[in-house]
Design a protein around this motif. Structure first.
Motif, PDB file in Angstrom:
ATOM      1  N   ASP A   1      -9.325  13.851  -3.350  1.00  0.00           N
ATOM      2  CA  ASP A   1      -8.819  13.097  -4.508  1.00  0.00           C
ATOM      3  C   ASP A   1      -8.175  11.817  -3.981  1.00  0.00           C
ATOM      4  OD1 ASP A   1      -8.047  12.407  -7.074  1.00  0.00           O
ATOM      5  OD2 ASP A   1      -6.237  13.625  -7.031  1.00  0.00           O
ATOM      6  N   ALA A   2      -8.991  10.977  -3.365  1.00  0.00           N
ATOM      7  CA  ALA A   2      -8.477   9.801  -2.659  1.00  0.00           C
ATOM      8  C   ALA A   2      -7.813   8.823  -3.618  1.00  0.00           C
ATOM      9  CB  ALA A   2      -9.608   9.105  -1.914  1.00  0.00           C
ATOM     10  N   PRO A   3      -6.719   8.205  -3.191  1.00  0.00           N
ATOM     11  CA  PRO A   3      -6.067   7.188  -4.027  1.00  0.00           C
ATOM     12  C   PRO A   3      -7.004   6.026  -4.304  1.00  0.00           C
ATOM     13  CG  PRO A   3      -4.656   7.853  -2.184  1.00  0.00           C
ATOM     14  CD  PRO A   3      -6.004   8.439  -1.930  1.00  0.00           C
ATOM     15  N   ALA A   4      -6.629   5.232  -5.304  1.00  0.00           N
ATOM     16  CA  ALA A   4      -7.487   4.116  -5.702  1.00  0.00           C
ATOM     17  C   ALA A   4      -6.800   2.764  -5.592  1.00  0.00           C
ATOM     18  CB  ALA A   4      -7.977   4.327  -7.140  1.00  0.00           C
ATOM     19  N   GLY A   5      -5.509   2.736  -5.382  1.00  0.00           N
ATOM     20  CA  GLY A   5      -4.785   1.469  -5.316  1.00  0.00           C
ATOM     21  C   GLY A   5      -3.448   1.696  -4.645  1.00  0.00           C
ATOM     22  N   LEU A   6      -2.474   0.862  -4.992  1.00  0.00           N
ATOM     23  CA  LEU A   6      -1.108   1.030  -4.481  1.00  0.00           C
ATOM     24  C   LEU A   6      -0.161   0.750  -5.640  1.00  0.00           C
ATOM     25  CD1 LEU A   6       0.114   1.751  -1.676  1.00  0.00           C
ATOM     26  CD2 LEU A   6       0.621  -0.685  -1.417  1.00  0.00           C
ATOM     27  N   THR A   7      -0.297   1.566  -6.679  1.00  0.00           N
ATOM     28  CA  THR A   7       0.443   1.304  -7.913  1.00  0.00           C
ATOM     29  C   THR A   7       1.382   2.418  -8.320  1.00  0.00           C
ATOM     30  OG1 THR A   7      -1.375   2.194  -9.249  1.00  0.00           O
ATOM     31  CG2 THR A   7      -1.403  -0.178  -8.797  1.00  0.00           C
ATOM     32  N   ASP A   8       1.355   3.554  -7.600  1.00  0.00           N
ATOM     33  CA  ASP A   8       2.305   4.610  -7.936  1.00  0.00           C
ATOM     34  C   ASP A   8       2.846   5.240  -6.659  1.00  0.00           C
ATOM     35  OD1 ASP A   8       0.783   6.934  -7.094  1.00  0.00           O
ATOM     36  OD2 ASP A   8      -0.294   6.910  -8.981  1.00  0.00           O
ATOM     37  N   ILE A   9       3.875   6.045  -6.816  1.00  0.00           N
ATOM     38  CA  ILE A   9       4.594   6.583  -5.671  1.00  0.00           C
ATOM     39  C   ILE A   9       3.713   7.491  -4.820  1.00  0.00           C
ATOM     40  CG2 ILE A   9       5.517   8.527  -7.012  1.00  0.00           C
ATOM     41  CD1 ILE A   9       7.222   6.557  -4.099  1.00  0.00           C
ATOM     42  N   GLY A  10       2.779   8.191  -5.414  1.00  0.00           N
ATOM     43  CA  GLY A  10       1.881   9.038  -4.630  1.00  0.00           C
ATOM     44  C   GLY A  10       1.005   8.225  -3.705  1.00  0.00           C
ATOM     45  N   GLU A  11       0.535   7.079  -4.188  1.00  0.00           N
ATOM     46  CA  GLU A  11      -0.291   6.211  -3.355  1.00  0.00           C
ATOM     47  C   GLU A  11       0.534   5.575  -2.235  1.00  0.00           C
ATOM     48  OE1 GLU A  11      -3.458   5.074  -6.912  1.00  0.00           O
ATOM     49  OE2 GLU A  11      -1.689   3.810  -6.589  1.00  0.00           O
ATOM     50  N   VAL A  12       1.750   5.157  -2.547  1.00  0.00           N
ATOM     51  CA  VAL A  12       2.619   4.579  -1.517  1.00  0.00           C
ATOM     52  C   VAL A  12       2.891   5.606  -0.417  1.00  0.00           C
ATOM     53  CG1 VAL A  12       4.914   3.632  -1.039  1.00  0.00           C
ATOM     54  CG2 VAL A  12       3.695   2.952  -3.121  1.00  0.00           C
ATOM     55  N   ALA A  13       3.254   6.817  -0.807  1.00  0.00           N
ATOM     56  CA  ALA A  13       3.546   7.860   0.174  1.00  0.00           C
ATOM     57  C   ALA A  13       2.318   8.197   1.012  1.00  0.00           C
ATOM     58  CB  ALA A  13       4.073   9.111  -0.533  1.00  0.00           C
ATOM     59  N   SER A  14       1.153   8.227   0.379  1.00  0.00           N
ATOM     60  CA  SER A  14      -0.078   8.536   1.113  1.00  0.00           C
ATOM     61  C   SER A  14      -0.349   7.487   2.178  1.00  0.00           C
ATOM     62  CB  SER A  14      -1.263   8.617   0.145  1.00  0.00           C
ATOM     63  OG  SER A  14      -1.088   9.682  -0.765  1.00  0.00           O
ATOM     64  N   ALA A  15      -0.169   6.222   1.829  1.00  0.00           N
ATOM     65  CA  ALA A  15      -0.392   5.155   2.804  1.00  0.00           C
ATOM     66  C   ALA A  15       0.586   5.267   3.972  1.00  0.00           C
ATOM     67  CB  ALA A  15      -0.256   3.795   2.117  1.00  0.00           C
TER      68      ALA A  15
END
Length: 199
Positions: free
Chosen positions: A143-157
């Motif tokens: 379930d790969a992230p798609a951008g950098l717009t929410d906290i889950g995506e920030v943490a994943s990066a």
């Protein structure tokens, strides 16, 4: 605001990435802190002697990184990184946030054992943390992230960046091509480019 921070910490990086995305990094004084030394300045703000620790605008101490990020989401005028309470978008972001934090927890735990004498118990612990990291990466890939717009995506990066920083001999990209493509794209954004750990 004041932030007890260490450049190598993926959790401190997550906080600063959120601050940049919120457009409020200029309001935060960075205090480089070694939590293992338990300096008085940190203990006054966090009895657990952990970083990151934020001293908020009203003087209140805020910790840990999840709580700090949610607090920062109330400061400034940028679009929120935490979707509305009660929404399925928030649940999805928070689950990804927890997954990424779990990868970072396991990676940091492994890193802390480097250079220590190895016995059967310690080897088993390290193997368990490595397996958790690998399963976490597999779940992010599905379930790969798609951008950098929410906290889950920030943490994943931040989790992926920490793996590159501390475990360069364990390449993860070949087995996780969707994550690799996404990370290459978002790593160029200021929130990640300006918070990258020391080379």
């Amino acid at each position: 605001m004041k932030l007890h921070h260490a450049h190598a910490s993926p959790f401190a990086r997550k906080v600063m990435a959120c601050a940049i995305l919120r457009g409020i990094e200029g309001r935060i004084e960075i205090v480089v802190t070694d939590p293992h030394a338990s300096p008085d300045s940190l203990l006054q703000d966090n009895p657990l002697s952990k970083i990151p620790t934020l001293v908020a605008q009203d003087g209140r101490a805020v910790f840990d990184s999840r709580v700090i990020c949610e607090y920062l989401d109330t400061v400034g005028e940028a679009p929120p990184l935490f979707p509305p309470t009660g929404s399925m978008d928030r649940l999805a972001a928070q689950v990804r946030h927890a997954l990424a934090d779990g990868i970072m927890d396991a990676a940091v735990a492994r890193r802390m054992r480097f250079g220590k004498p190895m016995d059967e118990t310690r080897l088993a612990f390290i193997a368990r943390q490595k397996a958790a990291m690998e399963r976490g990466l597999a779940a992010l890939e599905r379930d790969a992230p798609a951008g950098l717009t929410d906290i889950g995506e920030v943490a994943s990066a931040c989790a992926l960046g920490y793996l590159d920083f501390r475990f360069p001999d364990e390449p993860w990209r070949a087995g996780h091509p969707r994550l690799a493509d996404w990370f290459a794209e978002v790593s160029r954004l200021p929130a990640l480019a300006r918070t990258a750990p020391p080379g």
